[in-house]
Write an enzyme that holds these catalytic residues in place. Structure first.
Site, PDB file in Angstrom:
ATOM      1  N   ALA A  33       0.874  -1.188   0.000  1.00 44.90           N
ATOM      2  CA  ALA A  33       0.000   0.000   0.000  1.00 44.90           C
ATOM      3  C   ALA A  33       0.903   1.228   0.000  1.00 44.90           C
ATOM      4  CB  ALA A  33      -0.967  -0.008   1.189  1.00 44.90           C
ATOM      5  N   HIS A  35       3.143   4.561  -0.539  1.00 46.33           N
ATOM      6  CA  HIS A  35       2.860   5.991  -0.685  1.00 46.33           C
ATOM      7  C   HIS A  35       4.198   6.723  -0.739  1.00 46.33           C
ATOM      8  CE1 HIS A  35       3.847   6.139   3.548  1.00 46.33           C
ATOM      9  NE2 HIS A  35       2.851   5.307   3.839  1.00 46.33           N
ATOM     10  N   HIS A  38       7.099   5.731   1.594  1.00 49.16           N
ATOM     11  CA  HIS A  38       7.901   4.564   1.192  1.00 49.16           C
ATOM     12  C   HIS A  38       8.866   4.937   0.064  1.00 49.16           C
ATOM     13  CE1 HIS A  38       4.047   2.527   2.614  1.00 49.16           C
ATOM     14  NE2 HIS A  38       4.946   1.965   3.392  1.00 49.16           N
ATOM     15  N   GLU A 149      11.635   7.030  10.131  1.00 47.73           N
ATOM     16  CA  GLU A 149      11.463   7.549  11.493  1.00 47.73           C
ATOM     17  C   GLU A 149       9.990   7.619  11.871  1.00 47.73           C
ATOM     18  OE1 GLU A 149      13.396  11.321  11.775  1.00 47.73           O
ATOM     19  OE2 GLU A 149      15.395  10.433  11.911  1.00 47.73           O
ATOM     20  N   SER A 186       0.665   7.477   5.888  1.00 44.85           N
ATOM     21  CA  SER A 186       0.587   6.108   6.397  1.00 44.85           C
ATOM     22  C   SER A 186      -0.394   5.321   5.550  1.00 44.85           C
ATOM     23  CB  SER A 186       0.092   6.129   7.857  1.00 44.85           C
ATOM     24  OG  SER A 186      -0.308   4.832   8.256  1.00 44.85           O
TER      25      SER A 186
HETATM   26  P1  AMP Z   1       4.993  -0.008   6.456  1.00 38.66           P
HETATM   27  O1  AMP Z   1       4.700  -0.405   5.049  1.00 38.66           O
HETATM   28  O2  AMP Z   1       3.995   0.916   7.036  1.00 38.66           O
HETATM   29  O3  AMP Z   1       5.334  -1.185   7.319  1.00 38.66           O
HETATM   30  O4  AMP Z   1       6.309   0.855   6.380  1.00 38.66           O
HETATM   31  C1  AMP Z   1       7.457   0.414   5.705  1.00 38.66           C
HETATM   32  C2  AMP Z   1       8.583   1.381   5.952  1.00 38.66           C
HETATM   33  O5  AMP Z   1       8.203   2.671   5.482  1.00 38.66           O
HETATM   34  C3  AMP Z   1       8.917   1.542   7.433  1.00 38.66           C
HETATM   35  O6  AMP Z   1      10.327   1.692   7.577  1.00 38.66           O
HETATM   36  C4  AMP Z   1       8.191   2.815   7.789  1.00 38.66           C
HETATM   37  O7  AMP Z   1       8.751   3.494   8.885  1.00 38.66           O
HETATM   38  C5  AMP Z   1       8.361   3.606   6.522  1.00 38.66           C
HETATM   39  N1  AMP Z   1       7.350   4.660   6.424  1.00 38.66           N
HETATM   40  C6  AMP Z   1       5.996   4.532   6.506  1.00 38.66           C
HETATM   41  N2  AMP Z   1       5.394   5.728   6.425  1.00 38.66           N
HETATM   42  C7  AMP Z   1       6.385   6.645   6.298  1.00 38.66           C
HETATM   43  C8  AMP Z   1       6.430   8.075   6.189  1.00 38.66           C
HETATM   44  N3  AMP Z   1       5.308   8.808   6.203  1.00 38.66           N
HETATM   45  N4  AMP Z   1       7.630   8.676   6.066  1.00 38.66           N
HETATM   46  C9  AMP Z   1       8.770   7.947   6.073  1.00 38.66           C
HETATM   47  N5  AMP Z   1       8.801   6.604   6.176  1.00 38.66           N
HETATM   48  C10 AMP Z   1       7.634   5.961   6.291  1.00 38.66           C
END
Ligand code: AMP
Length: 282
Positions: A33, A35, A38, A149, A186
């Protein structure tokens, strides 16, 4: 085109070929998903290494039975397109049987920085995260791995795990990508109704206000209480935490002043059925 592989064997073969050609490799683990947050991780990796691998795996081990594993947004075609547009070289998209074959029995057991905050609110969470990230690091053997972060405690936990287990990888933290109004991007923001999305900006707003207050001499405890009250007033139904913490080990600060500590404000709060988390340097 961003190549897609689904097995550890194919992943390893590609990474081995790059390394044999003298090319360094960066891994960006995600749950899809995708954005702009990522993609900012992919771009940061590209400034440091020649080749980038994003993984997309919605990891069942980090969700409790009552959590949103089934509802979590999925869309591989769109994810692949976004990775292509960012110039990512490889998408590793294993299925659950590839990651957790029949009889899988190993979980990383954590103490310390994993225990407060998310660890207290979601007891199974960091064990699941640490297990899957350790597997991904061993599978891909990247030179660097980039984490946001946005999930600050997760970043600190992963730094700890890689040090403790002598994993030969450099962990790179990337700043939080935000929408124009300040809400951290997110995948879970997709759950918000239009009305909730408008209210969600109260989270970064309350955090900025609390940090400004503490920096102006307000007591930590008072600023935390005011932040929680602001979230309740904006329609958040529950605040799991809104805490100033030591930026490295996440131990509690306060109740009075920061006293020069390197501090981080971390928050998690529920807007309807959606749990939002955020953090900022203080
Ligand atoms: P997730 O897919 O939500 O598990 O996130 C995968 C990676 O992307 C993790 O290292 C998160 O911390 C990072 N991540 C998610 N949202 C953001 C954001 N808004 N800004 C920077 N990194 C993000």
């Amino acid at each position: 085109m961003t190549r897609i592989v689904r097995t550890v064997a194919e992943l390893r073969e590609q990474v081995r070929a790059w390394k044999a050609a003298g090319e360094q490799v960066g891994l960006i683990p995600t749950m899809g998903a995708l954005h702009e947050g990522h993609l900012s991780l992919v771009r940061l990796a590209q400034t440091k290494v020649k080749r980038t691998v994003a993984s997309v795996f919605v990891n069942p081990k980090q969700f409790a039975p009552h959590e949103d594993f089934d509802a979590y947004p999925r869309g591989e075609a769109r994810d692949a397109e976004l990775l292509e547009s960012a110039g990512c070289d490889l998408l590793f998209a294993p299925n659950a049987a590839e990651m957790y074959p029949q009889g899988f029995s190993t979980t990383i057991n954590l103490t310390g920085v994993s225990e407060p905050l998310e660890g207290a609110a979601r007891p199974q969470f960091f064990g699941g995260v640490a297990t899957v990230v350790t597997k991904l690091l061993i599978q891909a053997q990247p030179d660097i791995a980039v984490f946001g972060e946005k999930d600050y405690q997760q970043l600190q936990v992963i730094r700890r795990v890689t040090r403790d287990l002598d994993l030969p990888v450099e962990i790179v933290g990337a700043p939080t990508a935000r929408a124009e109004d300040g809400l951290a991007l997110s995948s879970r923001n997709a759950y918000l109704s239009a009305q909730e999305r408008a209210a969600a900006v109260a989270l970064p707003d309350a955090m900025k206000a609390a940090i400004a207050a503490v920096q102006a001499g307000e007591r930590i405890e008072t600023a935390e209480a005011a932040g929680k009250a602001a979230l309740a007033a904006a329609g958040f139904r529950q605040v799991d935490y809104f805490d100033f913490r030591d930026a490295d080990d996440l131990s509690r600060l306060g109740p009075d002043a920061l006293n020069g500590a390197k501090a981080r404000l971390l928050a998690a709060a529920w807007l309807g059925k959606t749990r939002l988390i955020d953090n900022m340097g203080a």
